[in-house]
Design an enzyme around this catalytic site. Structure first.
Site, PDB file in Angstrom:
ATOM      1  N   SER A  13       0.854  -1.183   0.000  1.00 11.11           N
ATOM      2  CA  SER A  13       0.000   0.000   0.000  1.00 11.11           C
ATOM      3  C   SER A  13       0.893   1.237   0.000  1.00 11.11           C
ATOM      4  CB  SER A  13      -0.952  -0.042   1.202  1.00 11.11           C
ATOM      5  OG  SER A  13      -1.916   0.979   1.111  1.00 11.11           O
ATOM      6  N   HIS A  40      -2.849  -0.952  -3.287  1.00 14.32           N
ATOM      7  CA  HIS A  40      -4.021  -0.101  -3.081  1.00 14.32           C
ATOM      8  C   HIS A  40      -3.885   1.141  -3.947  1.00 14.32           C
ATOM      9  CE1 HIS A  40      -4.445  -1.938   1.201  1.00 14.32           C
ATOM     10  NE2 HIS A  40      -4.970  -2.716   0.277  1.00 14.32           N
ATOM     11  N   ASP A 133      -4.488  -4.686   5.883  1.00 14.57           N
ATOM     12  CA  ASP A 133      -4.856  -5.565   4.780  1.00 14.57           C
ATOM     13  C   ASP A 133      -3.673  -6.497   4.494  1.00 14.57           C
ATOM     14  OD1 ASP A 133      -6.225  -6.712   2.662  1.00 14.57           O
ATOM     15  OD2 ASP A 133      -5.823  -5.062   1.272  1.00 14.57           O
TER      16      ASP A 133
END
Length: 190
Positions: A13, A40, A133
């Site tokens: 991310s 992401h 995540d």
């Protein structure tokens, strides 16, 4: 994992571009296993990662497409605003299901489906990021017998995601980015 994996999955991310630039570009064009990547990216923008990495990598770099097989020598990026999944036969699938951890694509979705498809023949890597995540997905890979690698939080641009992954998978290998690159090369020497 005792044999050469059938695939590698990577999740990242915040700070992903800089981390991936230290891991992917020097892999040889003959790298024999597919690499599936979830980063992401904002859902309202095209994923510019494919163009960026295609210019810098020896491997083929492309956006994952519905029902295509995951082939060696290729890095697949999840498209913007779609979850990337792996079917039981190793083909790729895209989903517009609800975001997971406020993200679509979500790392957990890829990792969990890949663990179901490839089991112990899978290596999962969590890189820098500012949320958690990937922690549950990496645990799914470990529970299926696959290998778990986490960027050392001490060197990660954003350590929250690596820390969450290590909390979920305390036995994961904790490696710096250069060592992750070396690990990927060692995987195919088995």
């Amino acid at each position: 994992m005792t044999e050469r994996p059938q695939a590698v999955v990577i999740g990242a991310s915040a700070g992903a571009v800089q981390a991936l630039l230290k891991v992917l570009p020097a892999l040889p064009a003959t790298y024999p296993i597919p690499i599936l990547v979830v980063v992401h990216v904002p859902s309202d923008r095209d994923n510019a990662l494919v163009g960026l990495f295609a210019d810098k990598c020896l491997l083929k770099v492309k956006e994952a497409e519905e029902k295509e097989p995951a082939l060696g020598g290729t890095i697949y990026f999840a498209p913007s605003d779609y979850h990337l999944l792996v079917e039981q036969d190793g083909t790729l699938s895209l989903s517009s299901d609800e975001p997971v951890h406020h993200s679509r694509p979500a790392i957990d979705v890829l990792f969990q489906s890949a663990a179901d498809a490839w089991g112990e023949a899978l290596a999962g890597i969590i890189l820098t990021g500012a949320n958690h995540d990937g922690a549950a997905g990496l645990r799914a890979i470990v529970e299926a017998g696959g290998a778990a690698i986490v960027e050392d939080p001490a060197s990660a641009e954003m350590p929250a995601m690596p820390l969450a992954a290590l909390a979920s998978c305390p036995g994961a290998k904790r490696l710096g980015l250069e060592s992750i690159h070396s690990y990927l090369l060692e995987l195919v020497e088995k």
